[in-house]
Write a protein that holds these residues in place. Structure first.
Motif, PDB file in Angstrom:
ATOM      1  N   ALA A  42      39.214  40.479  42.143  1.00 25.96           N
ATOM      2  CA  ALA A  42      37.596  39.689  43.560  1.00 25.96           C
ATOM      3  C   ALA A  42      37.503  41.551  43.964  1.00 25.96           C
ATOM      4  CB  ALA A  42      38.382  39.590  44.833  1.00 25.96           C
ATOM      5  N   GLY A  43      38.640  42.334  43.873  1.00 25.38           N
ATOM      6  CA  GLY A  43      37.967  43.516  44.379  1.00 25.38           C
ATOM      7  C   GLY A  43      37.618  44.153  43.452  1.00 25.38           C
ATOM      8  N   ALA A  44      37.282  44.185  41.965  1.00 20.59           N
ATOM      9  CA  ALA A  44      36.158  44.693  40.868  1.00 20.59           C
ATOM     10  C   ALA A  44      35.227  45.268  41.457  1.00 20.59           C
ATOM     11  CB  ALA A  44      36.603  43.663  39.745  1.00 20.59           C
ATOM     12  N   ALA A  45      34.558  44.549  42.305  1.00 20.63           N
ATOM     13  CA  ALA A  45      32.879  45.175  42.623  1.00 20.63           C
ATOM     14  C   ALA A  45      32.917  46.256  43.892  1.00 20.63           C
ATOM     15  CB  ALA A  45      32.323  43.536  43.577  1.00 20.63           C
ATOM     16  N   ALA A  46      34.327  46.844  44.726  1.00 19.16           N
ATOM     17  CA  ALA A  46      34.330  47.171  44.768  1.00 19.16           C
ATOM     18  C   ALA A  46      34.629  49.097  44.692  1.00 19.16           C
ATOM     19  CB  ALA A  46      35.609  46.609  45.997  1.00 19.16           C
ATOM     20  N   SER A  47      34.986  48.892  43.034  1.00 19.84           N
ATOM     21  CA  SER A  47      35.299  49.593  42.460  1.00 19.84           C
ATOM     22  C   SER A  47      34.482  50.379  42.159  1.00 19.84           C
ATOM     23  CB  SER A  47      36.395  49.601  41.292  1.00 19.84           C
ATOM     24  OG  SER A  47      35.930  48.636  40.201  1.00 19.84           O
ATOM     25  N   SER A  48      32.995  49.868  42.330  1.00 18.03           N
ATOM     26  CA  SER A  48      31.877  51.099  41.980  1.00 18.03           C
ATOM     27  C   SER A  48      30.845  51.362  42.943  1.00 18.03           C
ATOM     28  CB  SER A  48      30.916  49.983  40.443  1.00 18.03           C
ATOM     29  OG  SER A  48      31.114  48.381  40.801  1.00 18.03           O
ATOM     30  N   PHE A  49      29.963  51.908  43.020  1.00 18.16           N
ATOM     31  CA  PHE A  49      29.306  51.944  43.830  1.00 18.16           C
ATOM     32  C   PHE A  49      27.694  52.321  43.550  1.00 18.16           C
ATOM     33  CE2 PHE A  49      32.236  55.260  44.891  1.00 18.16           C
ATOM     34  CZ  PHE A  49      32.758  55.376  46.336  1.00 18.16           C
ATOM     35  N   GLY A  50      27.019  51.106  44.849  1.00 20.19           N
ATOM     36  CA  GLY A  50      25.458  50.552  44.324  1.00 20.19           C
ATOM     37  C   GLY A  50      24.584  51.937  44.197  1.00 20.19           C
ATOM     38  N   VAL A  51      23.156  51.004  43.940  1.00 16.92           N
ATOM     39  CA  VAL A  51      21.918  52.440  43.559  1.00 16.92           C
ATOM     40  C   VAL A  51      21.937  53.358  44.530  1.00 16.92           C
ATOM     41  CG1 VAL A  51      19.784  52.382  43.410  1.00 16.92           C
ATOM     42  CG2 VAL A  51      21.399  50.389  42.139  1.00 16.92           C
ATOM     43  N   PHE A  52      22.128  53.113  46.175  1.00 22.47           N
ATOM     44  CA  PHE A  52      22.191  54.020  47.325  1.00 22.47           C
ATOM     45  C   PHE A  52      23.331  54.983  47.142  1.00 22.47           C
ATOM     46  CE2 PHE A  52      18.150  51.423  47.653  1.00 22.47           C
ATOM     47  CZ  PHE A  52      17.256  52.082  47.272  1.00 22.47           C
ATOM     48  N   GLY A  53      24.769  55.054  46.837  1.00 23.52           N
ATOM     49  CA  GLY A  53      25.835  55.569  46.953  1.00 23.52           C
ATOM     50  C   GLY A  53      26.391  54.437  47.703  1.00 23.52           C
ATOM     51  N   ARG A  54      26.163  53.089  47.634  1.00 22.83           N
ATOM     52  CA  ARG A  54      27.196  52.657  49.400  1.00 22.83           C
ATOM     53  C   ARG A  54      28.203  51.642  48.067  1.00 22.83           C
ATOM     54  NH1 ARG A  54      22.826  50.927  52.934  1.00 22.83           N
ATOM     55  NH2 ARG A  54      22.087  49.672  51.338  1.00 22.83           N
ATOM     56  N   ARG A  55      28.946  51.118  48.569  1.00 22.26           N
ATOM     57  CA  ARG A  55      30.001  50.759  48.289  1.00 22.26           C
ATOM     58  C   ARG A  55      29.349  49.234  48.254  1.00 22.26           C
ATOM     59  NH1 ARG A  55      35.328  51.732  45.720  1.00 22.26           N
ATOM     60  NH2 ARG A  55      35.208  53.742  47.250  1.00 22.26           N
ATOM     61  N   PRO A  56      29.172  48.650  47.450  1.00 21.30           N
ATOM     62  CA  PRO A  56      29.400  47.335  47.161  1.00 21.30           C
ATOM     63  C   PRO A  56      30.607  46.006  48.071  1.00 21.30           C
ATOM     64  CG  PRO A  56      29.090  47.286  45.344  1.00 21.30           C
ATOM     65  CD  PRO A  56      29.059  48.977  45.689  1.00 21.30           C
ATOM     66  N   GLN A  57      30.205  44.931  49.235  1.00 25.51           N
ATOM     67  CA  GLN A  57      31.781  44.420  49.214  1.00 25.51           C
ATOM     68  C   GLN A  57      31.502  43.109  48.801  1.00 25.51           C
ATOM     69  OE1 GLN A  57      30.216  42.546  52.736  1.00 25.51           O
ATOM     70  NE2 GLN A  57      32.255  41.623  53.697  1.00 25.51           N
ATOM     71  N   ALA A  58      32.955  43.091  48.544  1.00 23.50           N
ATOM     72  CA  ALA A  58      33.778  42.440  47.075  1.00 23.50           C
ATOM     73  C   ALA A  58      33.975  41.233  48.345  1.00 23.50           C
ATOM     74  CB  ALA A  58      35.496  42.612  47.322  1.00 23.50           C
ATOM     75  N   PRO A  59      33.595  40.250  47.150  1.00 21.66           N
ATOM     76  CA  PRO A  59      33.374  38.575  47.478  1.00 21.66           C
ATOM     77  C   PRO A  59      34.722  37.780  48.353  1.00 21.66           C
ATOM     78  CG  PRO A  59      33.726  38.619  45.088  1.00 21.66           C
ATOM     79  CD  PRO A  59      33.576  40.447  44.859  1.00 21.66           C
ATOM     80  N   ARG A  60      34.147  37.084  49.745  1.00 19.86           N
ATOM     81  CA  ARG A  60      35.866  37.116  49.769  1.00 19.86           C
ATOM     82  C   ARG A  60      36.545  36.355  49.039  1.00 19.86           C
ATOM     83  NH1 ARG A  60      34.185  34.707  55.697  1.00 19.86           N
ATOM     84  NH2 ARG A  60      35.813  35.229  56.151  1.00 19.86           N
ATOM     85  N   PRO A  61      37.510  36.334  49.139  1.00 17.74           N
ATOM     86  CA  PRO A  61      38.718  35.098  48.281  1.00 17.74           C
ATOM     87  C   PRO A  61      38.433  33.544  48.311  1.00 17.74           C
ATOM     88  CG  PRO A  61      40.361  36.822  49.683  1.00 17.74           C
ATOM     89  CD  PRO A  61      38.547  36.885  50.060  1.00 17.74           C
ATOM     90  N   LYS A  62      38.797  32.903  47.478  1.00 13.65           N
ATOM     91  CA  LYS A  62      38.722  31.223  48.036  1.00 13.65           C
ATOM     92  C   LYS A  62      39.535  30.839  47.818  1.00 13.65           C
ATOM     93  CE  LYS A  62      33.991  31.955  46.078  1.00 13.65           C
ATOM     94  NZ  LYS A  62      32.027  31.437  45.276  1.00 13.65           N
ATOM     95  N   VAL A  63      40.377  29.737  48.154  1.00 10.32           N
ATOM     96  CA  VAL A  63      40.705  28.620  48.054  1.00 10.32           C
ATOM     97  C   VAL A  63      40.103  27.764  46.531  1.00 10.32           C
ATOM     98  CG1 VAL A  63      42.464  27.200  48.845  1.00 10.32           C
ATOM     99  CG2 VAL A  63      41.550  29.037  50.081  1.00 10.32           C
TER     100      VAL A  63
END
Length: 363
Positions: A62-83
């Motif tokens: 779930a935190g994978a999205a936070a390990s790479s940066f977006g087009v403008f150098g901003r870290r995309p927000q990881a999806p919120r955990p689900k149940v």
């Protein structure tokens, strides 16, 4: 050709009787309950392998999205955990209207999966949240490992379906919520005994794990002498509620396991049928062996065993339903309140709906 004397034959028969008496039970295989069909095992194994491989991929976390940066150098927000809510049923989901109230407004934080026994006669039309959420199910039966297989099937499906599924709550058709969804979500995410910090926090699983119970010895030997050895010695054999909430790493651990499963899937002896409850032993034994500190060792699902009949807990009837009952069922010996309860008779839906907004869905 000479024929043996009748006296000689009688004498030999007499001599053979003790040998038959002592060796017969050792030469004849003991009668066992039906085993899980090989075809089901093969199909499940393929499903479990896909789930494990996907979970091991870097993009699965779930935190994978936070390990790479977006087009403008901003870290995309990881999806919120689900149940992931995993319903294991062999009848209609009578309490679906109550669960709809529980889920309302929170669908972005949860997913539903239903395993229904193919022989179940489901007559009620599914409510919106349950529509299209029934997975490919297989036959289940008491006193067999088929209930373990069904739970593993649900876990594997949920792992494959959405990488954001971080918690996996196993429930039955007779389970009802005791508190609103935000209370459950807050408990799972803020467990103050979870190891680690920040996004590396290792959340615990809420699963009952007991090392002593009056019938533990009989349950251990329900498959025969030494069948569980060497993988599961008696002092590592555990018991616990069939219903749990697992953290994602433990869900992966369960579907990846082959070693202990090969022991627990062994059919029980017919004569030990009343001591055969594999689904109450496999999960607590496996997790206690592999990650005891990662488990709370208590469940979030309340069950009343004070007047159990035939291995079934007390079933609440309409006249028992009240706000006081719900508040009493919430009480727990663990750190957190109970979030669910069973076993409720189908006829209790109406009185439960009457107190849903005023009691059940209020902290």
């Amino acid at each position: 050709m000479a024929y043996a004397s009748p006296y000689v034959l009688s004498f030999l028969l007499l001599l053979s009787m003790p040998a038959v008496y002592y060796l017969g039970p050792r030469l004849l295989l003991p009668r066992t309950l039906p085993a899980i069909p090989d075809a089901d095992e093969t199909e499940d194994l393929a499903l479990f392998r896909r789930a494990v491989l996907l979970s091991a991929a870097p993009s699965a976390g779930a935190g994978a999205a936070a390990s790479s940066f977006g087009v403008f150098g901003r870290r995309p927000q990881a999806p919120r955990p689900k149940v992931a809510f995993l319903f294991l049923t062999n009848s209609d989901l009578v309490f679906a209207p109550l669960w709809e109230k529980f889920f309302a407004g929170h669908h972005g934080l949860l997913n539903l999966y239903v395993h229904a026994d193919p022989a179940a006669n489901l007559t009620l039309p599914p409510t919106p949240s349950f529509r299209g959420r029934v997975i490919r199910g297989k036959a289940t039966a008491r006193a067999s490992a088929t209930l373990i297989s069904a739970a593993r099937r649900l876990l594997a499906t949920a792992l494959l379906d959405d990488p954001a599924n971080r918690f996996f709550a196993l429930l039955s058709q007779s389970c009802v919520p005791l508190l609103p969804f935000p209370a459950l979500y807050r408990t799972l995410l803020t467990d103050n005994n979870a190891a680690g910090a920040g996004r590396h926090r290792r959340h615990r699983s809420f699963i009952e794990i007991l090392d002593s119970e009056p019938t533990l010895h009989a349950r251990y030997y329900a498959r025969g002498d030494n069948v569980m050895l060497p993988e599961v010695p008696f002092d590592r054999f555990r018991v616990g509620s069939q219903f749990f909430v697992l953290a994602r790493r433990h869900a992966v651990m369960v579907v990846r396991d082959r070693r202990l499963w090969n022991k627990f899937k062994a059919p029980c002896l017919v004569k030990e049928k009343d001591s055969c409850y594999p689904e109450e032993h496999y999960f607590p034994t496996l997790l206690d062996m592999q990650d005891p500190d990662g488990c709370t060792k208590y469940t979030l699902t309340r069950v009343n065993w004070t007047d159990a009949v035939g291995g079934h807990p007390h079933t609440y009837q309409p006249e028992e339903v009240s706000g006081d009952l719900i508040r009493e069922l919430r009480k727990s010996n663990g750190t957190y309140s109970h979030m669910f309860a069973r076993k409720f008779a189908p006829e209790t839906l109406a009185p439960l709906m009457e107190i849903a907004d005023s009691v059940i869905l209020r902290d």
